[in-house]
Enzyme design. Structure first.
Site, PDB file in Angstrom:
ATOM      1  N   LYS A  11       2.020  -2.785  11.429  1.00 42.35           N
ATOM      2  CA  LYS A  11       1.037  -2.683  10.353  1.00 42.35           C
ATOM      3  C   LYS A  11      -0.095  -3.621  10.754  1.00 42.35           C
ATOM      4  CE  LYS A  11       0.190  -3.530   5.441  1.00 42.35           C
ATOM      5  NZ  LYS A  11       0.743  -4.068   4.164  1.00 42.35           N
ATOM      6  N   THR A  67       2.120  -7.191  -1.320  1.00 43.09           N
ATOM      7  CA  THR A  67       1.820  -6.619  -2.633  1.00 43.09           C
ATOM      8  C   THR A  67       3.007  -6.733  -3.574  1.00 43.09           C
ATOM      9  OG1 THR A  67       0.422  -5.058  -1.427  1.00 43.09           O
ATOM     10  CG2 THR A  67       0.767  -4.614  -3.751  1.00 43.09           C
ATOM     11  N   TYR A 104       3.866  -7.144  11.414  1.00 37.74           N
ATOM     12  CA  TYR A 104       2.826  -7.199  10.378  1.00 37.74           C
ATOM     13  C   TYR A 104       1.784  -8.212  10.831  1.00 37.74           C
ATOM     14  CZ  TYR A 104       0.958  -7.454   5.556  1.00 37.74           C
ATOM     15  OH  TYR A 104       0.160  -7.411   4.433  1.00 37.74           O
ATOM     16  N   ILE A 113      -0.455   1.961   5.451  1.00 41.35           N
ATOM     17  CA  ILE A 113       0.442   1.300   4.501  1.00 41.35           C
ATOM     18  C   ILE A 113      -0.472   0.731   3.436  1.00 41.35           C
ATOM     19  CG2 ILE A 113       2.133  -0.534   4.154  1.00 41.35           C
ATOM     20  CD1 ILE A 113       3.074  -0.052   7.023  1.00 41.35           C
TER      21      ILE A 113
END
Length: 311
Positions: A166, A49, A138, A207
């Protein structure tokens, strides 16, 4: 070091840009303080992001240094350091480890190369063995092109320098991770729509992207769950879910930035290859968010759920 122990609502924060295309640090400061006041208790900086593929090495170091000083230990900060080059990931993570206020490194499953499970295991083990910062895996197959299997995650979870994950995958896989993880290994969802369910399953939280625009409602949802007010928590998730989906109806983070711009918290500028939303796209987004079609052309309140009945 500020640990993740009580962090359940973390925002994967955008990187605001000025009209000239440089990082807008005053906007970042304003947005960060707003999110802290709204109930966020952790951040990922320089993640997907944050448009990290478009940031230069020097910009990342400057951004992480600034952000670490800004947070100053108030909440945990996770900085994106991963790549599809193991040696480069090690070198950059160790460089970031020297920055005061950065607590963890977010290391993505290597994209584009498409390693198999043995390659993923070797990559993360090599990084974890060689760096000072504890790692957060991730796992986001929709962006990397490959998925780390649950068995591989659980093997890596035993490494003393791998602190959590995540996870962007199914609830079944999430549940298996929660049931079988070693003590102290944090399991976060990266899917906003799973925010409530993953906490119910015993995960550590989310998250989030949507927390940029809906942090008060997400905090209220988690607080209601903690208090045993399950109907309130469920009602808030039902209200949030279509809005969370709308924030991905165009390439992220352009929808989130469009809303932040209308809220006066940042500009809507993205870096190519992500485009700013057109006027027509903003109208479509506003409608999908349950707002008047012209809402993003004007000024929005910072609390988009103000007045929401949640009792």
């Amino acid at each position: 070091m500020t640990e993740l122990t009580n962090a359940d609502l973390l925002t994967a924060i955008v990187t605001p840009f000025t009209d000239e295309g440089t990082i807008d640090y005053p906007a970042l400061d304003q947005l960060t303080e707003h999110l802290l006041q709204a109930g966020n208790n952790g951040f990922v900086v320089g993640g997907t992001t944050g448009e990290t593929p478009t940031l230069s090495h020097d910009e990342k170091i400057e951004l992480y240094t600034h952000f670490g000083r800004l947070i100053a230990g108030r909440v945990p900060v996770i900085a994106g350091t991963g790549s599809n080059n193991t040696a480069e990931t090690i070198a950059f993570t160790n460089e970031v480890a020297q920055i005061e206020g950065i607590d963890y490194a977010l290391v993505v499953v290597p994209p584009y190369n498409k390693p198999n499970q043995r390659g993923m295991l070797a990559h993360f083990t090599a990084v974890a063995d060689a760096v000072e910062l504890p790692l957060i895996i991730y796992n986001i197959p929709g962006r990397t092109g490959v998925k780390m299997e649950t068995s591989t995650v659980l093997t890596l979870a035993e490494h003393p320098n791998i602190a959590g994950i995540k996870q962007c995958a199914s609830l079944e896989e999430f549940q298996t991770l929660v049931e079988n993880r070693p003590a102290g290994f944090a399991v976060y969802t990266g899917e906003d729509a799973q925010a409530l369910t993953t906490k119910v399953l015993g995960g550590d939280g989310v998250i989030s992207v949507a927390a940029h625009n809906y942090a008060p409602q997400m905090r209220a949802m988690y607080d209601a769950l903690s208090a045993g007010n399950y109907q309130v928590a469920a009602k808030l998730q039902r209200w949030l879910t279509p809005r969370m989906a709308a924030l991905f109806m165009f390439p992220s983070p352009s929808p989130v930035k469009a809303v932040l711009a209308a809220q006066g918290l940042a500009t809507d500028h993205c870096r190519l290859p992500i485009c700013d939303l057109t006027a027509e796209e903003k109208e479509q987004l506003a409608t999908a968010l349950g707002l008047p079609s012209d809402a993003l052309a004007g000024q929005l309140p910072t609390d988009l759920g103000e007045g929401l009945t949640n009792d």
